[in-house]
Design an enzyme around this catalytic site. Sequence first.
Site, short mmCIF file in Angstrom:
data_model
loop_
_atom_site.label_atom_id
_atom_site.label_comp_id
_atom_site.label_asym_id
_atom_site.label_seq_id
_atom_site.Cartn_x
_atom_site.Cartn_y
_atom_site.Cartn_z
N GLU A 107 0.92 -1.21 0.07
CA GLU A 107 0.01 0.12 0.01
C GLU A 107 0.86 1.19 -0.05
O GLU A 107 1.59 1.28 0.93
CB GLU A 107 -0.92 0.01 1.29
N ASN A 133 -10.17 4.30 -1.40
CA ASN A 133 -11.62 4.90 -1.41
C ASN A 133 -12.49 3.93 -0.45
O ASN A 133 -13.79 4.52 -0.34
CB ASN A 133 -11.94 5.20 -2.76
N ASP A 160 -2.18 4.33 -11.06
CA ASP A 160 -0.77 3.61 -11.05
C ASP A 160 -0.87 2.16 -11.67
O ASP A 160 -0.19 1.93 -12.60
CB ASP A 160 -0.21 3.51 -9.74
N ARG A 220 -26.29 9.30 -10.99
CA ARG A 220 -25.55 10.01 -10.67
C ARG A 220 -25.01 11.24 -11.81
O ARG A 220 -24.92 12.39 -11.55
CB ARG A 220 -24.42 9.76 -10.28
N GLU A 223 -11.66 -1.08 -8.75
CA GLU A 223 -11.84 -0.01 -9.68
C GLU A 223 -10.83 0.06 -10.84
O GLU A 223 -11.11 0.93 -11.61
CB GLU A 223 -11.87 1.49 -8.64
P1 ADP Z 1 -10.78 -0.76 -4.85
O1 ADP Z 1 -12.21 0.01 -4.42
O2 ADP Z 1 -10.62 -1.18 -6.00
O3 ADP Z 1 -10.30 -1.78 -3.69
P2 ADP Z 1 -9.30 1.53 -3.25
O4 ADP Z 1 -9.51 2.82 -3.74
O5 ADP Z 1 -10.52 1.27 -2.06
O6 ADP Z 1 -9.71 0.60 -4.63
O7 ADP Z 1 -8.12 1.04 -3.12
C1 ADP Z 1 -6.76 1.00 -3.87
C2 ADP Z 1 -5.54 1.28 -3.10
O8 ADP Z 1 -4.55 1.08 -3.74
C3 ADP Z 1 -5.56 2.63 -2.40
O9 ADP Z 1 -5.38 2.40 -0.86
C4 ADP Z 1 -4.27 3.16 -3.02
O10 ADP Z 1 -3.59 4.18 -1.95
C5 ADP Z 1 -3.42 2.07 -3.11
N1 ADP Z 1 -2.49 2.38 -4.33
C6 ADP Z 1 -2.57 2.95 -5.64
N2 ADP Z 1 -1.64 2.83 -6.37
C7 ADP Z 1 -0.55 2.27 -5.68
C8 ADP Z 1 0.83 1.69 -5.97
N3 ADP Z 1 1.23 2.35 -6.98
N4 ADP Z 1 1.20 1.12 -4.83
C9 ADP Z 1 0.74 0.56 -4.00
N5 ADP Z 1 -0.37 0.88 -3.52
C10 ADP Z 1 -1.23 1.65 -4.27
#
Ligand code: ADP
Length: 458
Positions: free
Chosen positions: A34, A42, A226, A285, A424
């Site tokens: 993370e 999100n 990313d 929405r 997502e």
């Molecule tokens: P989903 O609803 O698809 O699970 P979220 O937004 O809840 O998506 O979670 C996605 C997570 O991935 C976030 O906590 C975000 O900070 C993390 N994240 C995004 N890009 C990276 C990255 N390059 N390396 C590690 N974690 C990442």
Amino acid sequence: AEQTYDVVVIGAGGAGFSAAIEANQAGAQVVLLEKMPTVGGNTLISGGEMNAPNNWVQQKLGITDDSADLYYEDTLKGGDHLGTPEMVRILADHALESAEWLRDEIKVEFLPDHLFQFGGHSRKRALIPVGHTGAELITKLKTKTEEQGVTIKTSMKADALITNDEGRVTGVEATDGSGNKIIFHAQMGVIVATGGFGSNIEMRKKYNPEMDEKYMSTDTPGTTGDGIVMAEALGAKLANMEYIQTYPVCNPETGVISLVADSRFDGAILINQEGERFVEELERRDVISKAILAQTGGYTYQLWNQTIADIGKTIEAHQDEYDMLVKQGLLYKADTLEEAAKFFNVDIDTLKATVKKVNRYASTGDDLDFHHRGGLVSLETGPYYIQKAVPSVHHTMGGLVIDGKTHVINDEGNVIPGLYAAGEVTGVIHGTNRLGGNAIADIFTFGRIAGQQVVAEN
Ligand code: ADP
């Protein structure tokens, strides 16, 4: 430095946590990366509501005419039929099972006797976690993950996917909080669960120039696409990238989603500066957002009374947000309609006429102006709540193309070996427009499949 695991999961939101737990239960050594200092993404800051047709709360409330088929239809139609039908089918057939898994395995508590009917859904079918936010989900998932011995690494940003000579994904290059490079080898596979790109304005503009700086975002700062960029570098196919959803009622100062305004699902109405309703409050929405932007000033006021407040108790559930909005002068509690109108300079005579009509439609059960699908609630008695709100970027529908087993597909239509994605970051379920309560259903359904699949194929 180098570390070796069976499975590397990137992103600790709902999709990543459920993938990590499933892969671990199937016998794999799992690390969850993370990039932010804290987990949750999100998913954590969302309302946490989850659609599940034929769920136990529906049974309790006497809603007996829902089905996976109806849910499938609603979801496809809600996205203007641009979701991939086979994928939506999987979502519709497994959403209930995913909810039961959260309830029984993860010990998530859902309200026993209350559901939301989000816009675009033909039945009330969204389960609500206690506290009305994703915190209940993430807290319990984190506990479960730790109990099981999954390694969680926060402040660990994945930068690139590593492949071998045959093009198989074998690991991840990452950077820790101090700027050190670390290679995570993945003996079985890598699961990308990095969420969407709502916080990345450049990326938004690249795919949809309309979604520029004028919109704030409800998303966490980590939501920068990313995973899409990393997989694209390996030739991954993208879909529906131009469809970016705005959430209609957010804080006009910060862009943060308003959960107090969930009173909309219990009967709150939307009015413009002139005091008129202008849209069905349970519309999609995108439709509501566009309608709001077309009003004077590009904002709306949400109006409800104590009767409505007592149904969903959104103020008690989100007391901090409520206090903040009051302090910011964006929400006002008034004994009378006159007072409510005066606070925001809304035309009182027009507002009174609007409310009179709403009361009549509430008693006849027939909203002649906008055909409110939940049935309007009488606003005869105070006290009243009036809240100013604007649309803000909320969800990116587009992303990686995956198949039913969550394999990431490349531009030639072939599976990229060793690479899986869920949540997502993927772009094949929601078409042009994700319906409320469908993100949570999606991330847990496909997150679990990804975790099971990566181990099953090794
Ligand atoms: P989903 O609803 O698809 O699970 P979220 O937004 O809840 O998506 O979670 C996605 C997570 O991935 C976030 O906590 C975000 O900070 C993390 N994240 C995004 N890009 C990276 C990255 N390059 N390396 C590690 N974690 C990442």
